[in-house]
Design a protein around this motif. Structure first.
Motif, PDB file in Angstrom:
ATOM      1  N   GLU A  57       8.936   6.763 -98.643  1.00 31.66           N
ATOM      2  CA  GLU A  57      10.101   7.205 -99.412  1.00 31.66           C
ATOM      3  C   GLU A  57      10.088   6.628-100.827  1.00 31.66           C
ATOM      4  OE1 GLU A  57      12.370   9.482 -98.520  1.00 31.66           O
ATOM      5  OE2 GLU A  57      11.116   9.768 -96.741  1.00 31.66           O
ATOM      6  N   ILE A  58       9.644   5.389-100.965  1.00 33.30           N
ATOM      7  CA  ILE A  58       9.600   4.757-102.289  1.00 33.30           C
ATOM      8  C   ILE A  58       8.592   5.468-103.188  1.00 33.30           C
ATOM      9  CG2 ILE A  58       8.921   2.629-103.482  1.00 33.30           C
ATOM     10  CD1 ILE A  58      10.197   1.089-101.130  1.00 33.30           C
ATOM     11  N   ILE A  59       7.465   5.894-102.613  1.00 36.90           N
ATOM     12  CA  ILE A  59       6.459   6.613-103.393  1.00 36.90           C
ATOM     13  C   ILE A  59       7.012   7.935-103.916  1.00 36.90           C
ATOM     14  CG2 ILE A  59       4.285   7.911-103.155  1.00 36.90           C
ATOM     15  CD1 ILE A  59       3.257   5.594-101.415  1.00 36.90           C
ATOM     16  N   LYS A  60       7.898   8.548-103.159  1.00 36.61           N
ATOM     17  CA  LYS A  60       8.465   9.842-103.569  1.00 36.61           C
ATOM     18  C   LYS A  60       9.339   9.732-104.825  1.00 36.61           C
ATOM     19  CE  LYS A  60       8.576  11.603 -98.811  1.00 36.61           C
ATOM     20  NZ  LYS A  60       9.446  12.013 -97.679  1.00 36.61           N
ATOM     21  N   LYS A 140      -5.879  14.957-102.111  1.00 35.57           N
ATOM     22  CA  LYS A 140      -5.877  15.460-100.737  1.00 35.57           C
ATOM     23  C   LYS A 140      -4.465  15.788-100.302  1.00 35.57           C
ATOM     24  CE  LYS A 140      -7.603  14.416 -96.086  1.00 35.57           C
ATOM     25  NZ  LYS A 140      -8.380  13.458 -95.254  1.00 35.57           N
ATOM     26  N   TYR A 141      -3.524  14.934-100.708  1.00 33.88           N
ATOM     27  CA  TYR A 141      -2.099  15.169-100.477  1.00 33.88           C
ATOM     28  C   TYR A 141      -1.384  14.958-101.809  1.00 33.88           C
ATOM     29  CZ  TYR A 141      -3.651  14.348 -95.671  1.00 33.88           C
ATOM     30  OH  TYR A 141      -4.333  14.396 -94.484  1.00 33.88           O
ATOM     31  N   PRO A 142      -0.314  15.690-102.082  1.00 32.07           N
ATOM     32  CA  PRO A 142       0.359  15.561-103.384  1.00 32.07           C
ATOM     33  C   PRO A 142       0.733  14.115-103.701  1.00 32.07           C
ATOM     34  CG  PRO A 142       1.184  17.480-102.214  1.00 32.07           C
ATOM     35  CD  PRO A 142       0.300  16.750-101.248  1.00 32.07           C
ATOM     36  N   ALA A 143       0.575  13.762-104.972  1.00 32.78           N
ATOM     37  CA  ALA A 143       0.671  12.364-105.394  1.00 32.78           C
ATOM     38  C   ALA A 143       2.039  11.743-105.162  1.00 32.78           C
ATOM     39  CB  ALA A 143       0.290  12.245-106.869  1.00 32.78           C
ATOM     40  N   PHE A 144       3.088  12.542-105.160  1.00 32.91           N
ATOM     41  CA  PHE A 144       4.432  11.981-105.018  1.00 32.91           C
ATOM     42  C   PHE A 144       5.136  12.472-103.752  1.00 32.91           C
ATOM     43  CE2 PHE A 144       3.579  11.513-109.570  1.00 32.91           C
ATOM     44  CZ  PHE A 144       3.913  10.179-109.750  1.00 32.91           C
ATOM     45  N   TRP A 154      -0.248   7.794 -98.499  1.00 29.85           N
ATOM     46  CA  TRP A 154      -0.897   8.349 -99.679  1.00 29.85           C
ATOM     47  C   TRP A 154       0.112   8.524-100.812  1.00 29.85           C
ATOM     48  CZ3 TRP A 154      -6.119  10.398 -99.489  1.00 29.85           C
ATOM     49  CH2 TRP A 154      -6.724  10.291 -98.226  1.00 29.85           C
ATOM     50  N   GLY A 155      -0.351   8.273-102.036  1.00 24.56           N
ATOM     51  CA  GLY A 155       0.488   8.594-103.177  1.00 24.56           C
ATOM     52  C   GLY A 155       0.403   7.580-104.295  1.00 24.56           C
ATOM     53  N   THR A 469      -7.236   9.447-108.594  1.00 30.63           N
ATOM     54  CA  THR A 469      -6.894  10.442-107.582  1.00 30.63           C
ATOM     55  C   THR A 469      -6.976   9.846-106.179  1.00 30.63           C
ATOM     56  OG1 THR A 469      -7.717  12.193-109.023  1.00 30.63           O
ATOM     57  CG2 THR A 469      -7.515  12.728-106.694  1.00 30.63           C
ATOM     58  N   ASN A 470      -6.077  10.321-105.306  1.00 25.99           N
ATOM     59  CA  ASN A 470      -6.058   9.944-103.888  1.00 25.99           C
ATOM     60  C   ASN A 470      -5.778   8.461-103.662  1.00 25.99           C
ATOM     61  OD1 ASN A 470      -6.466  12.539-102.852  1.00 25.99           O
ATOM     62  ND2 ASN A 470      -8.689  12.373-103.067  1.00 25.99           N
ATOM     63  N   GLU A 471      -4.903   7.891-104.464  1.00 27.05           N
ATOM     64  CA  GLU A 471      -4.460   6.516-104.240  1.00 27.05           C
ATOM     65  C   GLU A 471      -3.824   6.426-102.851  1.00 27.05           C
ATOM     66  OE1 GLU A 471      -1.549   3.140-106.321  1.00 27.05           O
ATOM     67  OE2 GLU A 471      -1.939   5.051-107.332  1.00 27.05           O
TER      68      GLU A 471
END
Length: 494
Positions: A57-60, A140-144, A154-155, A469-471
Protein backbone atom coordinates in the motif's frame (compact mmCIF):
# COMPACT_ATOMS: atom_id res chain seq x y z
CA UNK A 1 31.19 -0.92 0.08
CA UNK A 2 28.91 1.94 -0.61
CA UNK A 3 27.18 3.31 -3.64
CA UNK A 4 28.03 4.78 -6.97
CA UNK A 5 25.71 7.15 -8.78
CA UNK A 6 24.85 7.51 -12.42
CA UNK A 7 22.37 9.68 -14.24
CA UNK A 8 19.10 8.06 -15.26
CA UNK A 9 18.31 10.48 -18.05
CA UNK A 10 15.46 11.95 -16.00
CA UNK A 11 16.27 15.53 -14.98
CA UNK A 12 16.98 15.79 -11.29
CA UNK A 13 17.24 12.06 -10.63
CA UNK A 14 20.15 9.75 -10.05
CA UNK A 15 20.55 6.01 -10.21
CA UNK A 16 22.22 4.57 -7.17
CA UNK A 17 23.65 1.09 -7.49
CA UNK A 18 25.69 -1.00 -5.08
CA UNK A 19 29.38 -0.42 -5.75
CA UNK A 20 30.97 -3.84 -6.09
CA UNK A 21 34.36 -2.39 -5.30
CA UNK A 22 37.64 -2.70 -7.13
CA UNK A 23 38.37 -6.28 -6.10
CA UNK A 24 37.84 -8.65 -9.06
CA UNK A 25 34.46 -10.35 -8.85
CA UNK A 26 34.51 -14.12 -8.57
CA UNK A 27 32.01 -16.87 -9.14
CA UNK A 28 31.52 -20.08 -7.23
CA UNK A 29 29.46 -23.05 -8.30
CA UNK A 30 26.93 -22.50 -5.51
CA UNK A 31 26.50 -19.08 -3.99
CA UNK A 32 26.02 -18.96 -0.23
CA UNK A 33 22.31 -19.04 0.62
CA UNK A 34 21.75 -16.13 2.99
CA UNK A 35 18.44 -17.63 4.11
CA UNK A 36 20.11 -20.84 5.29
CA UNK A 37 22.93 -18.82 6.84
CA UNK A 38 20.52 -16.82 8.99
CA UNK A 39 20.48 -18.17 12.56
CA UNK A 40 17.96 -15.80 14.13
CA UNK A 41 14.59 -17.35 15.00
CA UNK A 42 13.03 -14.74 17.26
CA UNK A 43 9.71 -12.88 16.99
CA UNK A 44 7.83 -15.79 15.45
CA UNK A 45 4.54 -14.03 16.21
CA UNK A 46 5.47 -11.11 13.98
CA UNK A 47 2.70 -10.61 11.41
CA UNK A 48 4.51 -11.12 8.13
CA UNK A 49 1.43 -11.01 5.91
CA UNK A 50 0.36 -7.68 7.37
CA UNK A 51 3.77 -6.16 6.72
CA UNK A 52 3.72 -7.29 3.10
CA UNK A 53 0.30 -5.70 2.65
CA UNK A 54 1.48 -2.51 4.32
CA UNK A 55 4.52 -2.10 2.06
CA UNK A 56 2.35 -2.82 -0.97
CA UNK A 57 0.00 0.00 0.00
CA UNK A 58 2.86 2.40 0.77
CA UNK A 59 4.37 1.79 -2.67
CA UNK A 60 1.06 2.75 -4.27
CA UNK A 61 1.36 6.25 -2.80
CA UNK A 62 3.27 8.30 -5.38
CA UNK A 63 5.60 10.42 -3.26
CA UNK A 64 7.75 11.32 -6.25
CA UNK A 65 10.84 13.50 -5.94
CA UNK A 66 11.48 16.58 -8.05
CA UNK A 67 14.42 18.98 -7.94
CA UNK A 68 12.07 21.85 -8.72
CA UNK A 69 10.26 22.36 -5.42
CA UNK A 70 7.45 24.19 -7.18
CA UNK A 71 6.66 20.98 -9.07
CA UNK A 72 6.53 18.68 -6.04
CA UNK A 73 3.07 17.25 -5.50
CA UNK A 74 2.63 17.35 -1.72
CA UNK A 75 -0.80 15.70 -1.72
CA UNK A 76 0.60 12.13 -1.74
CA UNK A 77 2.73 12.97 1.30
CA UNK A 78 -0.47 13.78 3.17
CA UNK A 79 -1.98 10.52 1.96
CA UNK A 80 1.06 8.66 3.27
CA UNK A 81 0.78 10.37 6.66
CA UNK A 82 -2.87 9.38 6.89
CA UNK A 83 -2.06 5.79 5.97
CA UNK A 84 0.70 5.55 8.57
CA UNK A 85 -1.63 6.93 11.26
CA UNK A 86 -4.28 4.35 10.40
CA UNK A 87 -1.90 1.42 10.04
CA UNK A 88 0.33 2.03 13.06
CA UNK A 89 -2.02 3.32 15.76
CA UNK A 90 0.25 2.59 18.74
CA UNK A 91 3.14 4.48 17.17
CA UNK A 92 0.91 7.51 16.79
CA UNK A 93 -0.50 7.17 20.31
CA UNK A 94 2.90 6.84 21.97
CA UNK A 95 5.05 9.11 19.83
CA UNK A 96 5.21 12.84 19.29
CA UNK A 97 5.27 13.84 15.63
CA UNK A 98 6.38 17.10 14.04
CA UNK A 99 5.92 17.92 10.35
CA UNK A 100 8.84 19.99 9.10
CA UNK A 101 9.51 21.72 5.76
CA UNK A 102 6.02 20.90 4.46
CA UNK A 103 6.37 17.12 4.35
CA UNK A 104 9.36 15.77 6.31
CA UNK A 105 8.48 14.11 9.61
CA UNK A 106 10.20 13.65 12.94
CA UNK A 107 8.84 11.15 15.48
CA UNK A 108 9.95 10.97 19.10
CA UNK A 109 9.28 7.83 21.14
CA UNK A 110 9.92 9.02 24.70
CA UNK A 111 12.09 6.80 26.85
CA UNK A 112 11.87 6.36 30.61
CA UNK A 113 15.31 7.89 31.09
CA UNK A 114 16.58 5.04 33.27
CA UNK A 115 19.74 4.43 31.26
CA UNK A 116 20.89 8.04 31.01
CA UNK A 117 21.84 7.36 27.39
CA UNK A 118 21.50 9.99 24.70
CA UNK A 119 18.74 9.47 22.12
CA UNK A 120 19.20 7.42 18.97
CA UNK A 121 17.85 8.21 15.50
CA UNK A 122 16.63 5.87 12.78
CA UNK A 123 16.13 7.30 9.30
CA UNK A 124 14.37 6.65 6.01
CA UNK A 125 13.04 8.83 3.23
CA UNK A 126 9.53 9.01 1.88
CA UNK A 127 10.33 10.13 -1.66
CA UNK A 128 11.10 7.94 -4.64
CA UNK A 129 12.47 8.74 -8.07
CA UNK A 130 10.09 8.80 -11.04
CA UNK A 131 9.90 6.05 -13.60
CA UNK A 132 11.99 6.97 -16.62
CA UNK A 133 9.58 8.08 -19.38
CA UNK A 134 9.24 5.45 -22.07
CA UNK A 135 10.20 2.54 -19.79
CA UNK A 136 6.81 2.02 -18.16
CA UNK A 137 6.09 -0.96 -20.39
CA UNK A 138 9.36 -2.63 -19.44
CA UNK A 139 8.15 -3.31 -15.90
CA UNK A 140 6.90 -6.82 -15.20
CA UNK A 141 4.28 -5.24 -12.95
CA UNK A 142 3.33 -1.53 -12.93
CA UNK A 143 5.75 0.53 -10.86
CA UNK A 144 3.16 2.00 -8.51
CA UNK A 145 0.76 -0.92 -8.15
CA UNK A 146 2.62 -2.54 -5.24
CA UNK A 147 2.04 -5.99 -6.71
CA UNK A 148 2.82 -8.98 -4.49
CA UNK A 149 3.89 -11.84 -6.74
CA UNK A 150 6.64 -14.42 -7.21
CA UNK A 151 7.62 -14.14 -3.55
CA UNK A 152 8.34 -10.41 -3.88
CA UNK A 153 6.81 -6.99 -3.40
CA UNK A 154 7.26 -5.06 -6.64
CA UNK A 155 7.36 -1.34 -7.25
CA UNK A 156 9.19 1.95 -6.99
CA UNK A 157 10.65 2.33 -3.51
CA UNK A 158 10.72 -1.40 -2.71
CA UNK A 159 14.44 -1.17 -1.91
CA UNK A 160 14.93 2.62 -1.92
CA UNK A 161 13.65 3.08 0.62
CA UNK A 162 10.05 2.49 1.51
CA UNK A 163 11.14 -0.94 2.69
CA UNK A 164 13.16 0.70 5.47
CA UNK A 165 10.37 3.15 6.28
CA UNK A 166 7.86 0.32 6.55
CA UNK A 167 10.22 -1.88 8.60
CA UNK A 168 10.89 0.90 11.10
CA UNK A 169 7.18 1.43 11.73
CA UNK A 170 6.59 -2.33 11.93
CA UNK A 171 9.37 -2.70 14.50
CA UNK A 172 8.10 0.13 16.68
CA UNK A 173 4.47 -1.02 16.51
CA UNK A 174 5.47 -4.60 17.37
CA UNK A 175 7.48 -3.54 20.41
CA UNK A 176 4.68 -1.28 21.62
CA UNK A 177 2.23 -4.17 21.31
CA UNK A 178 4.53 -6.11 23.65
CA UNK A 179 4.53 -3.26 26.16
CA UNK A 180 8.16 -2.36 25.52
CA UNK A 181 9.23 1.01 26.96
CA UNK A 182 12.63 2.25 25.77
CA UNK A 183 15.16 3.43 28.34
CA UNK A 184 16.16 6.30 26.07
CA UNK A 185 14.39 8.49 23.53
CA UNK A 186 14.12 7.00 20.06
CA UNK A 187 13.72 9.34 17.11
CA UNK A 188 12.60 8.51 13.59
CA UNK A 189 13.33 11.03 10.82
CA UNK A 190 11.62 10.72 7.44
CA UNK A 191 12.84 13.17 4.83
CA UNK A 192 10.67 14.03 1.84
CA UNK A 193 13.30 14.98 -0.76
CA UNK A 194 16.40 12.86 -0.19
CA UNK A 195 16.59 12.06 -3.89
CA UNK A 196 16.87 15.76 -4.71
CA UNK A 197 19.25 17.18 -2.14
CA UNK A 198 17.65 16.54 1.24
CA UNK A 199 16.39 19.98 2.25
CA UNK A 200 13.81 18.26 4.42
CA UNK A 201 16.42 16.33 6.40
CA UNK A 202 18.45 19.51 6.71
CA UNK A 203 15.43 21.24 8.25
CA UNK A 204 14.86 18.31 10.61
CA UNK A 205 18.49 18.42 11.75
CA UNK A 206 18.23 22.17 12.36
CA UNK A 207 15.01 21.68 14.32
CA UNK A 208 16.69 19.10 16.55
CA UNK A 209 19.75 21.31 17.03
CA UNK A 210 17.53 24.26 17.96
CA UNK A 211 15.85 22.03 20.54
CA UNK A 212 19.25 21.23 22.06
CA UNK A 213 19.01 17.55 21.15
CA UNK A 214 22.29 15.63 21.00
CA UNK A 215 22.21 12.12 19.57
CA UNK A 216 24.19 9.05 20.53
CA UNK A 217 23.99 7.56 17.05
CA UNK A 218 22.18 7.68 13.72
CA UNK A 219 21.44 4.73 11.43
CA UNK A 220 20.49 5.37 7.81
CA UNK A 221 20.91 3.75 4.40
CA UNK A 222 24.33 3.35 2.79
CA UNK A 223 25.85 -0.05 3.52
CA UNK A 224 24.14 -3.43 3.42
CA UNK A 225 24.68 -7.18 3.70
CA UNK A 226 25.86 -8.82 0.50
CA UNK A 227 27.28 -11.99 -0.94
CA UNK A 228 31.04 -11.91 -0.59
CA UNK A 229 31.59 -12.64 -4.26
CA UNK A 230 30.49 -9.07 -4.93
CA UNK A 231 33.70 -8.04 -3.16
CA UNK A 232 35.98 -10.82 -4.38
CA UNK A 233 35.46 -13.06 -1.34
CA UNK A 234 33.20 -15.86 -2.54
CA UNK A 235 33.28 -17.99 0.62
CA UNK A 236 31.72 -15.46 2.99
CA UNK A 237 28.82 -13.10 3.46
CA UNK A 238 29.78 -9.46 4.01
CA UNK A 239 28.03 -6.61 5.80
CA UNK A 240 29.39 -3.16 5.05
CA UNK A 241 28.66 -0.43 7.59
CA UNK A 242 29.51 2.85 5.91
CA UNK A 243 31.30 5.37 8.11
CA UNK A 244 31.40 8.40 5.81
CA UNK A 245 30.31 9.94 2.52
CA UNK A 246 32.54 11.46 -0.10
CA UNK A 247 32.19 15.17 -0.73
CA UNK A 248 30.79 16.75 -3.87
CA UNK A 249 31.70 19.77 -5.96
CA UNK A 250 30.85 20.94 -9.47
CA UNK A 251 33.22 23.57 -10.84
CA UNK A 252 32.37 25.73 -13.83
CA UNK A 253 35.43 26.71 -15.85
CA UNK A 254 34.61 29.85 -17.85
CA UNK A 255 36.54 31.55 -20.64
CA UNK A 256 35.73 34.73 -22.57
CA UNK A 257 36.75 36.06 -26.00
CA UNK A 258 35.65 38.66 -28.54
CA UNK A 259 33.43 36.28 -30.47
CA UNK A 260 32.27 37.06 -33.99
CA UNK A 261 31.44 35.24 -37.19
CA UNK A 262 33.06 31.85 -37.62
CA UNK A 263 34.12 32.76 -41.17
CA UNK A 264 36.66 35.26 -39.80
CA UNK A 265 38.38 33.92 -36.68
CA UNK A 266 41.24 36.10 -35.44
CA UNK A 267 44.60 34.50 -36.34
CA UNK A 268 46.61 33.32 -33.36
CA UNK A 269 43.84 34.00 -30.83
CA UNK A 270 42.11 30.91 -29.43
CA UNK A 271 38.36 31.03 -29.11
CA UNK A 272 36.71 30.90 -25.70
CA UNK A 273 35.81 27.28 -26.35
CA UNK A 274 39.41 26.45 -27.27
CA UNK A 275 40.57 28.01 -23.99
CA UNK A 276 38.09 25.89 -22.08
CA UNK A 277 39.16 22.80 -24.01
CA UNK A 278 42.76 23.43 -22.97
CA UNK A 279 41.64 23.78 -19.36
CA UNK A 280 39.72 20.50 -19.61
CA UNK A 281 42.80 18.67 -20.85
CA UNK A 282 44.91 20.18 -18.07
CA UNK A 283 42.47 19.12 -15.36
CA UNK A 284 42.16 15.59 -16.71
CA UNK A 285 45.94 15.27 -17.03
CA UNK A 286 46.45 16.28 -13.39
CA UNK A 287 44.28 14.11 -11.13
CA UNK A 288 44.35 14.74 -7.42
CA UNK A 289 46.79 12.69 -5.35
CA UNK A 290 45.80 9.27 -4.08
CA UNK A 291 45.16 8.32 -0.49
CA UNK A 292 43.30 5.45 1.14
CA UNK A 293 40.65 6.75 3.56
CA UNK A 294 40.79 5.01 6.91
CA UNK A 295 37.25 3.66 6.46
CA UNK A 296 38.21 1.88 3.25
CA UNK A 297 41.46 0.63 4.77
CA UNK A 298 39.39 -0.93 7.55
CA UNK A 299 37.17 -2.49 4.88
CA UNK A 300 40.11 -4.21 3.19
CA UNK A 301 41.67 -5.26 6.48
CA UNK A 302 38.42 -6.93 7.55
CA UNK A 303 37.91 -8.64 4.22
CA UNK A 304 41.59 -9.42 3.57
CA UNK A 305 41.79 -12.97 5.00
CA UNK A 306 38.77 -14.02 2.94
CA UNK A 307 39.74 -12.66 -0.48
CA UNK A 308 39.96 -15.14 -3.33
CA UNK A 309 42.84 -13.44 -5.13
CA UNK A 310 46.15 -14.48 -3.50
CA UNK A 311 47.91 -11.20 -4.23
CA UNK A 312 45.07 -9.11 -2.81
CA UNK A 313 44.80 -11.42 0.19
CA UNK A 314 48.50 -11.07 0.96
CA UNK A 315 48.41 -7.28 0.62
CA UNK A 316 45.23 -6.71 2.61
CA UNK A 317 46.30 -8.94 5.50
CA UNK A 318 49.46 -6.83 5.81
CA UNK A 319 47.90 -3.38 6.01
CA UNK A 320 48.89 -0.65 6.63
CA UNK A 321 52.41 -1.84 5.70
CA UNK A 322 51.43 -2.52 2.08
CA UNK A 323 49.02 0.37 1.64
CA UNK A 324 50.90 1.80 -1.35
CA UNK A 325 50.68 -1.52 -3.18
CA UNK A 326 46.95 -1.67 -2.57
CA UNK A 327 46.47 1.89 -3.82
CA UNK A 328 48.46 1.09 -6.97
CA UNK A 329 46.09 -1.79 -7.73
CA UNK A 330 42.91 0.06 -6.85
CA UNK A 331 43.54 3.17 -8.93
CA UNK A 332 43.51 1.09 -12.13
CA UNK A 333 39.74 0.47 -12.02
CA UNK A 334 36.84 2.96 -11.94
CA UNK A 335 35.53 1.86 -8.53
CA UNK A 336 39.02 1.51 -7.10
CA UNK A 337 40.05 4.93 -8.38
CA UNK A 338 36.98 6.41 -6.68
CA UNK A 339 38.08 4.69 -3.48
CA UNK A 340 41.57 6.18 -3.33
CA UNK A 341 41.21 9.71 -4.68
CA UNK A 342 38.98 12.66 -5.33
CA UNK A 343 37.66 11.83 -8.79
CA UNK A 344 37.56 14.22 -11.75
CA UNK A 345 34.80 13.93 -14.34
CA UNK A 346 34.25 16.45 -17.13
CA UNK A 347 30.51 16.25 -17.70
CA UNK A 348 29.23 19.29 -19.63
CA UNK A 349 30.37 22.06 -21.99
CA UNK A 350 28.64 25.06 -23.59
CA UNK A 351 29.77 27.43 -26.32
CA UNK A 352 27.97 29.56 -28.86
CA UNK A 353 24.29 29.15 -29.73
CA UNK A 354 25.03 28.24 -33.36
CA UNK A 355 27.81 26.48 -35.31
CA UNK A 356 28.68 29.62 -37.31
CA UNK A 357 29.17 31.88 -34.28
CA UNK A 358 32.42 32.22 -32.35
CA UNK A 359 31.48 32.08 -28.67
CA UNK A 360 32.00 35.14 -26.52
CA UNK A 361 31.73 32.89 -23.50
CA UNK A 362 32.38 29.18 -23.09
CA UNK A 363 31.86 27.03 -20.02
CA UNK A 364 32.78 23.50 -18.99
CA UNK A 365 31.45 21.77 -15.90
CA UNK A 366 33.66 19.35 -13.99
CA UNK A 367 32.32 17.11 -11.25
CA UNK A 368 34.54 16.15 -8.31
CA UNK A 369 33.78 13.62 -5.55
CA UNK A 370 35.99 14.51 -2.61
CA UNK A 371 37.87 12.04 -0.47
CA UNK A 372 38.21 13.08 3.19
CA UNK A 373 41.82 14.24 2.72
CA UNK A 374 40.69 16.99 0.31
CA UNK A 375 38.59 20.09 0.95
CA UNK A 376 36.74 22.46 -1.36
CA UNK A 377 39.50 25.02 -0.78
CA UNK A 378 42.34 22.61 -1.56
CA UNK A 379 40.43 21.34 -4.60
CA UNK A 380 40.06 24.87 -5.99
CA UNK A 381 43.77 25.49 -5.49
CA UNK A 382 44.64 22.22 -7.24
CA UNK A 383 42.45 23.06 -10.24
CA UNK A 384 43.88 26.60 -10.52
CA UNK A 385 47.42 25.25 -10.47
CA UNK A 386 46.61 22.52 -12.99
CA UNK A 387 45.12 24.99 -15.49
CA UNK A 388 47.78 27.65 -14.99
CA UNK A 389 45.70 30.33 -16.70
CA UNK A 390 44.31 33.16 -14.60
CA UNK A 391 41.96 34.20 -17.39
CA UNK A 392 39.87 31.08 -16.74
CA UNK A 393 37.21 31.76 -14.12
CA UNK A 394 36.52 28.96 -11.65
CA UNK A 395 33.11 28.96 -9.98
CA UNK A 396 32.19 26.15 -7.55
CA UNK A 397 28.56 25.26 -6.98
CA UNK A 398 26.57 22.53 -5.23
CA UNK A 399 29.67 22.03 -3.11
CA UNK A 400 29.85 20.04 0.11
CA UNK A 401 32.81 18.70 2.01
CA UNK A 402 33.31 15.00 2.63
CA UNK A 403 31.53 13.97 5.79
CA UNK A 404 33.27 13.23 9.04
CA UNK A 405 34.37 9.63 9.51
CA UNK A 406 32.47 7.89 12.29
CA UNK A 407 34.46 5.69 14.69
CA UNK A 408 34.39 1.91 14.83
CA UNK A 409 35.16 1.75 18.56
CA UNK A 410 31.85 3.25 19.69
CA UNK A 411 29.17 1.28 21.57
CA UNK A 412 26.79 2.08 18.70
CA UNK A 413 29.00 0.43 16.07
CA UNK A 414 29.42 -2.58 18.36
CA UNK A 415 25.63 -2.73 18.78
CA UNK A 416 25.01 -2.89 15.03
CA UNK A 417 27.80 -5.44 14.58
CA UNK A 418 26.49 -7.63 17.41
CA UNK A 419 22.98 -7.55 15.96
CA UNK A 420 24.30 -8.54 12.54
CA UNK A 421 26.08 -11.51 14.10
CA UNK A 422 22.94 -12.62 15.91
CA UNK A 423 21.37 -13.03 12.49
CA UNK A 424 24.46 -14.17 10.56
CA UNK A 425 27.11 -15.53 12.97
CA UNK A 426 29.74 -16.03 10.26
CA UNK A 427 29.19 -12.78 8.39
CA UNK A 428 32.23 -10.54 7.94
CA UNK A 429 31.43 -7.02 9.15
CA UNK A 430 33.52 -4.53 7.19
CA UNK A 431 33.46 -0.75 7.66
CA UNK A 432 33.27 1.23 4.44
CA UNK A 433 32.13 4.44 2.84
CA UNK A 434 29.59 5.87 0.43
CA UNK A 435 30.50 7.40 -2.93
CA UNK A 436 27.17 9.21 -3.18
CA UNK A 437 25.08 10.97 -0.56
CA UNK A 438 22.39 10.29 2.04
CA UNK A 439 20.27 12.40 4.37
CA UNK A 440 22.24 11.28 7.41
CA UNK A 441 25.17 13.61 6.76
CA UNK A 442 22.89 16.52 7.71
CA UNK A 443 23.06 15.41 11.36
CA UNK A 444 26.83 15.69 11.88
CA UNK A 445 26.53 18.76 14.10
CA UNK A 446 24.43 16.91 16.67
CA UNK A 447 25.84 13.38 16.39
CA UNK A 448 29.40 11.97 16.23
CA UNK A 449 28.33 8.43 15.34
CA UNK A 450 26.54 8.19 11.99
CA UNK A 451 26.33 4.70 10.54
CA UNK A 452 24.91 3.90 7.15
CA UNK A 453 23.50 0.39 7.14
CA UNK A 454 20.29 -1.00 5.71
CA UNK A 455 19.63 -4.59 6.89
CA UNK A 456 18.28 -5.83 3.56
CA UNK A 457 20.20 -8.27 1.36
CA UNK A 458 18.09 -7.32 -1.62
CA UNK A 459 19.64 -3.84 -1.69
CA UNK A 460 22.66 -5.60 -3.19
CA UNK A 461 20.88 -8.54 -4.87
CA UNK A 462 18.54 -6.24 -6.81
CA UNK A 463 20.77 -3.17 -6.79
CA UNK A 464 20.55 -2.86 -10.56
CA UNK A 465 16.80 -2.24 -10.26
CA UNK A 466 17.21 0.66 -7.83
CA UNK A 467 16.08 3.81 -9.67
CA UNK A 468 15.58 1.51 -12.66
CA UNK A 469 13.09 -1.07 -13.92
CA UNK A 470 11.48 -3.89 -11.91
CA UNK A 471 12.53 -2.66 -8.47
CA UNK A 472 11.49 -5.28 -5.92
CA UNK A 473 12.25 -6.92 -2.60
CA UNK A 474 11.73 -10.52 -1.56
CA UNK A 475 9.18 -11.10 1.18
CA UNK A 476 11.71 -13.14 3.17
CA UNK A 477 14.25 -10.31 3.08
CA UNK A 478 11.66 -7.66 3.88
CA UNK A 479 10.41 -9.45 6.98
CA UNK A 480 13.92 -10.30 8.15
CA UNK A 481 14.84 -6.63 7.92
CA UNK A 482 11.95 -5.74 10.22
CA UNK A 483 13.02 -8.41 12.71
CA UNK A 484 16.55 -6.99 12.60
CA UNK A 485 15.24 -3.55 13.54
CA UNK A 486 13.11 -4.98 16.35
CA UNK A 487 16.18 -6.66 17.80
CA UNK A 488 18.34 -3.57 17.31
CA UNK A 489 15.83 -1.37 19.14
CA UNK A 490 15.52 -3.88 21.97
CA UNK A 491 19.27 -4.00 22.44
CA UNK A 492 19.77 -0.26 22.02
CA UNK A 493 17.06 0.88 24.42
CA UNK A 494 16.74 -1.67 27.21
Amino acid sequence: MGYRLRETGVPGTMERCPAIGPIPKTRRATMIDQNKACAFTGYQDFNEDAMVEHLSEIIKIKTIANRDESLIDYVPYGVLRDYLEKTYPLVHQNCERVIIAKASMLYRWPGNGKSGKKPMLLMAHQDVVPVTPGTEGDWKYPAFDGVVADGHVWGRGAIDMKNMLCAEFEAMEYLMQKGFVPDRDIYLALGHDEECGGTGAMAVAKYMADQGIELDFVMDEGGEPAHGEEHGASDVLVASIALFEKGYCDIHMIANSAGGHSSQPKPGEPSALAKVAKAILAVEANPLPTSLPIAFEKFYRALGPHLDDPQMRAICTDLPNRRDELIAILEKTPQGNATVRTTTAVTQAWGSPAPNILPQKATASVNFRLNPRDTIESLMEHVRNAIGDDSIQLIPFEAREASKVSPTDSPAFALIEETIHEFYPEMVVAPGGVFGGTDSRKFEDICPNIYKFSPFFDTSVYGSTMHATNERISIVDLVRGARFLIRLLEKAAS
